[in-house]
Design a protein around this motif. Structure first.
Motif, PDB file in Angstrom:
ATOM      1  N   GLY A  82       4.527 -16.406  -9.033  1.00  0.00           N
ATOM      2  CA  GLY A  82       5.116 -16.343 -10.380  1.00  0.00           C
ATOM      3  C   GLY A  82       6.626 -16.515 -10.354  1.00  0.00           C
ATOM      4  N   ALA A  83       7.281 -15.852  -9.417  1.00  0.00           N
ATOM      5  CA  ALA A  83       8.738 -15.989  -9.313  1.00  0.00           C
ATOM      6  C   ALA A  83       9.117 -17.423  -8.951  1.00  0.00           C
ATOM      7  CB  ALA A  83       9.281 -15.015  -8.261  1.00  0.00           C
ATOM      8  N   ALA A  84       8.380 -18.029  -8.034  1.00  0.00           N
ATOM      9  CA  ALA A  84       8.653 -19.419  -7.658  1.00  0.00           C
ATOM     10  C   ALA A  84       8.439 -20.350  -8.840  1.00  0.00           C
ATOM     11  CB  ALA A  84       7.761 -19.827  -6.484  1.00  0.00           C
ATOM     12  N   TRP A  85       7.396 -20.103  -9.606  1.00  0.00           N
ATOM     13  CA  TRP A  85       7.105 -20.939 -10.775  1.00  0.00           C
ATOM     14  C   TRP A  85       8.216 -20.804 -11.819  1.00  0.00           C
ATOM     15  CZ3 TRP A  85       5.798 -19.912 -15.964  1.00  0.00           C
ATOM     16  CH2 TRP A  85       5.331 -21.019 -16.665  1.00  0.00           C
ATOM     17  N   LEU A  86       8.695 -19.580 -12.040  1.00  0.00           N
ATOM     18  CA  LEU A  86       9.768 -19.366 -13.019  1.00  0.00           C
ATOM     19  C   LEU A  86      11.079 -20.008 -12.579  1.00  0.00           C
ATOM     20  CD1 LEU A  86       9.128 -15.653 -14.013  1.00  0.00           C
ATOM     21  CD2 LEU A  86       8.797 -17.682 -15.461  1.00  0.00           C
ATOM     22  N   LEU A  87      11.349 -20.018 -11.281  1.00  0.00           N
ATOM     23  CA  LEU A  87      12.621 -20.530 -10.770  1.00  0.00           C
ATOM     24  C   LEU A  87      12.619 -22.030 -10.473  1.00  0.00           C
ATOM     25  CD1 LEU A  87      13.489 -17.580  -8.385  1.00  0.00           C
ATOM     26  CD2 LEU A  87      14.576 -18.128 -10.562  1.00  0.00           C
ATOM     27  N   ARG A  88      11.460 -22.662 -10.521  1.00  0.00           N
ATOM     28  CA  ARG A  88      11.382 -24.062 -10.120  1.00  0.00           C
ATOM     29  C   ARG A  88      12.233 -24.981 -10.976  1.00  0.00           C
ATOM     30  NH1 ARG A  88       7.721 -23.943 -13.837  1.00  0.00           N
ATOM     31  NH2 ARG A  88       6.805 -25.775 -14.801  1.00  0.00           N
ATOM     32  N   GLY A  89      12.428 -24.665 -12.243  1.00  0.00           N
ATOM     33  CA  GLY A  89      13.237 -25.513 -13.105  1.00  0.00           C
ATOM     34  C   GLY A  89      14.729 -25.226 -13.005  1.00  0.00           C
ATOM     35  N   ARG A  94      16.263 -29.723  -3.667  1.00  0.00           N
ATOM     36  CA  ARG A  94      16.602 -29.635  -2.236  1.00  0.00           C
ATOM     37  C   ARG A  94      16.482 -28.237  -1.669  1.00  0.00           C
ATOM     38  NH1 ARG A  94      21.699 -33.379  -0.784  1.00  0.00           N
ATOM     39  NH2 ARG A  94      21.128 -35.112  -2.093  1.00  0.00           N
ATOM     40  N   VAL A  95      16.643 -27.222  -2.493  1.00  0.00           N
ATOM     41  CA  VAL A  95      16.640 -25.851  -1.979  1.00  0.00           C
ATOM     42  C   VAL A  95      15.391 -25.070  -2.372  1.00  0.00           C
ATOM     43  CG1 VAL A  95      19.141 -25.706  -1.798  1.00  0.00           C
ATOM     44  CG2 VAL A  95      18.024 -24.980  -3.886  1.00  0.00           C
ATOM     45  N   ARG A  96      14.458 -25.692  -3.040  1.00  0.00           N
ATOM     46  CA  ARG A  96      13.244 -24.970  -3.447  1.00  0.00           C
ATOM     47  C   ARG A  96      12.466 -24.450  -2.252  1.00  0.00           C
ATOM     48  NH1 ARG A  96      11.077 -28.888  -8.209  1.00  0.00           N
ATOM     49  NH2 ARG A  96      12.867 -28.567  -9.577  1.00  0.00           N
ATOM     50  N   GLY A  97      12.340 -25.238  -1.210  1.00  0.00           N
ATOM     51  CA  GLY A  97      11.610 -24.779  -0.022  1.00  0.00           C
ATOM     52  C   GLY A  97      12.257 -23.555   0.604  1.00  0.00           C
ATOM     53  N   VAL A  98      13.571 -23.562   0.656  1.00  0.00           N
ATOM     54  CA  VAL A  98      14.301 -22.410   1.201  1.00  0.00           C
ATOM     55  C   VAL A  98      14.078 -21.187   0.311  1.00  0.00           C
ATOM     56  CG1 VAL A  98      16.583 -21.510   1.793  1.00  0.00           C
ATOM     57  CG2 VAL A  98      16.030 -23.892   2.268  1.00  0.00           C
ATOM     58  N   LEU A  99      14.163 -21.393  -1.000  1.00  0.00           N
ATOM     59  CA  LEU A  99      13.936 -20.293  -1.942  1.00  0.00           C
ATOM     60  C   LEU A  99      12.525 -19.746  -1.796  1.00  0.00           C
ATOM     61  CD1 LEU A  99      14.736 -18.606  -4.508  1.00  0.00           C
ATOM     62  CD2 LEU A  99      13.659 -20.440  -5.810  1.00  0.00           C
ATOM     63  N   TYR A 100      11.531 -20.627  -1.760  1.00  0.00           N
ATOM     64  CA  TYR A 100      10.149 -20.178  -1.643  1.00  0.00           C
ATOM     65  C   TYR A 100       9.918 -19.453  -0.316  1.00  0.00           C
ATOM     66  CZ  TYR A 100       9.397 -23.480  -5.518  1.00  0.00           C
ATOM     67  OH  TYR A 100       9.457 -24.159  -6.701  1.00  0.00           O
ATOM     68  N   GLY A 101      10.529 -19.937   0.745  1.00  0.00           N
ATOM     69  CA  GLY A 101      10.407 -19.267   2.034  1.00  0.00           C
ATOM     70  C   GLY A 101      11.029 -17.882   2.012  1.00  0.00           C
ATOM     71  N   ALA A 102      12.219 -17.767   1.410  1.00  0.00           N
ATOM     72  CA  ALA A 102      12.884 -16.464   1.323  1.00  0.00           C
ATOM     73  C   ALA A 102      12.082 -15.498   0.449  1.00  0.00           C
ATOM     74  CB  ALA A 102      14.297 -16.630   0.782  1.00  0.00           C
ATOM     75  N   LEU A 103      11.499 -16.000  -0.626  1.00  0.00           N
ATOM     76  CA  LEU A 103      10.652 -15.143  -1.468  1.00  0.00           C
ATOM     77  C   LEU A 103       9.443 -14.641  -0.686  1.00  0.00           C
ATOM     78  CD1 LEU A 103      10.609 -17.098  -4.859  1.00  0.00           C
ATOM     79  CD2 LEU A 103      11.477 -14.784  -4.499  1.00  0.00           C
ATOM     80  N   ALA A 104       8.796 -15.536   0.061  1.00  0.00           N
ATOM     81  CA  ALA A 104       7.612 -15.151   0.829  1.00  0.00           C
ATOM     82  C   ALA A 104       7.963 -14.134   1.922  1.00  0.00           C
ATOM     83  CB  ALA A 104       6.956 -16.386   1.442  1.00  0.00           C
ATOM     84  N   VAL A 105       9.039 -14.387   2.651  1.00  0.00           N
ATOM     85  CA  VAL A 105       9.454 -13.456   3.714  1.00  0.00           C
ATOM     86  C   VAL A 105       9.835 -12.102   3.101  1.00  0.00           C
ATOM     87  CG1 VAL A 105      11.226 -12.995   5.456  1.00  0.00           C
ATOM     88  CG2 VAL A 105      10.135 -15.233   5.348  1.00  0.00           C
ATOM     89  N   SER A 106      10.537 -12.124   1.981  1.00  0.00           N
ATOM     90  CA  SER A 106      10.926 -10.869   1.322  1.00  0.00           C
ATOM     91  C   SER A 106       9.700 -10.071   0.892  1.00  0.00           C
ATOM     92  CB  SER A 106      11.789 -11.161   0.102  1.00  0.00           C
ATOM     93  OG  SER A 106      12.997 -11.770   0.481  1.00  0.00           O
ATOM     94  N   ALA A 107       8.702 -10.748   0.337  1.00  0.00           N
ATOM     95  CA  ALA A 107       7.489 -10.054  -0.088  1.00  0.00           C
ATOM     96  C   ALA A 107       6.744  -9.458   1.096  1.00  0.00           C
ATOM     97  CB  ALA A 107       6.572 -11.012  -0.852  1.00  0.00           C
ATOM     98  N   ILE A 108       6.663 -10.214   2.185  1.00  0.00           N
ATOM     99  CA  ILE A 108       5.964  -9.714   3.370  1.00  0.00           C
ATOM    100  C   ILE A 108       6.689  -8.508   3.955  1.00  0.00           C
ATOM    101  CG2 ILE A 108       5.356 -10.283   5.764  1.00  0.00           C
ATOM    102  CD1 ILE A 108       4.857 -13.175   4.687  1.00  0.00           C
ATOM    103  N   VAL A 109       8.004  -8.605   4.086  1.00  0.00           N
ATOM    104  CA  VAL A 109       8.789  -7.495   4.644  1.00  0.00           C
ATOM    105  C   VAL A 109       8.701  -6.272   3.730  1.00  0.00           C
ATOM    106  CG1 VAL A 109      11.143  -6.737   5.164  1.00  0.00           C
ATOM    107  CG2 VAL A 109      10.340  -8.943   5.993  1.00  0.00           C
ATOM    108  N   ALA A 110       8.848  -6.488   2.427  1.00  0.00           N
ATOM    109  CA  ALA A 110       8.777  -5.363   1.491  1.00  0.00           C
ATOM    110  C   ALA A 110       7.386  -4.735   1.499  1.00  0.00           C
ATOM    111  CB  ALA A 110       9.147  -5.823   0.080  1.00  0.00           C
TER     112      ALA A 110
END
Length: 165
Positions: A82-89, A94-110
């Motif tokens: 959901g966060a990735a979908w909201l932020l995609r626009g 160029r930085v969407r992959g980095v953002l999605y990766g950081a979101l995924a890592v943050s969720a896993i760590v949290a």
């Protein structure tokens, strides 16, 4: 060409649902080596779990394992998607992959750190059990994840191929 499932393979028309005559595997030797190592690790874990059932409590482990899968599938993954979908626009492509990766890592760590931060299982008579400030540790790890993501994202935005801006 043709009906459902048919098509042209190497210039030869084949019937729908016909299997190719030659074996075509997408899996190379690295896949099989990693599969063997991973399978061995899982086998060791399961053998240890059941051979020491009095100490490991397999039913309790099953509840924990299924609970983690449900928390991932019903909470963490939908929040990240959901966060990735909201932020995609809002975020440059160029930085969407980095953002999605950081979101995924943050969720896993949290998600992993919740029991530690909440202090579940603390034993008052054993001060060495959960002795650290896990909330601060979570903040530090997430800060490093997002610092790295911002640095990589900025490099992707400002550095083009050939090193020109």
């Amino acid at each position: 060409m043709g009906g459902r499932g048919g098509g042209v393979v190497s210039g030869v028309l084949r019937e729908p649902f016909e299997q190719p005559s030659e074996h075509t595997s997408r899996h190379g030797p690295t896949f099989w080596v990693c599969l063997a190592i991973g399978g061995g690790c899982m086998a060791f874990g399961l053998i240890s779990l059941f051979s020491r059932a009095a100490a490991t409590d397999p039913p309790n482990f099953a509840v924990f394992f299924i609970g983690l899968a449900l928390v991932h599938d019903l909470v963490l993954a939908p929040v990240v998607i959901g966060a990735a979908w909201l932020l995609r626009g809002v975020v440059p492509r160029r930085v969407r992959g980095v953002l999605y990766g950081a979101l995924a890592v943050s969720a896993i760590v949290a998600g992993y750190s919740i029991p530690f931060v909440a202090g579940w299982g603390i034993q008052p008579d054993n001060p060495s059990f959960l002795p650290r400030d896990y909330g601060l540790g979570l903040v530090v790890v997430l800060a490093w994840v997002w610092i790295a993501a911002v640095m990589i994202g900025l490099a992707r935005v400002f550095v083009r191929r050939g090193g020109r801006r």
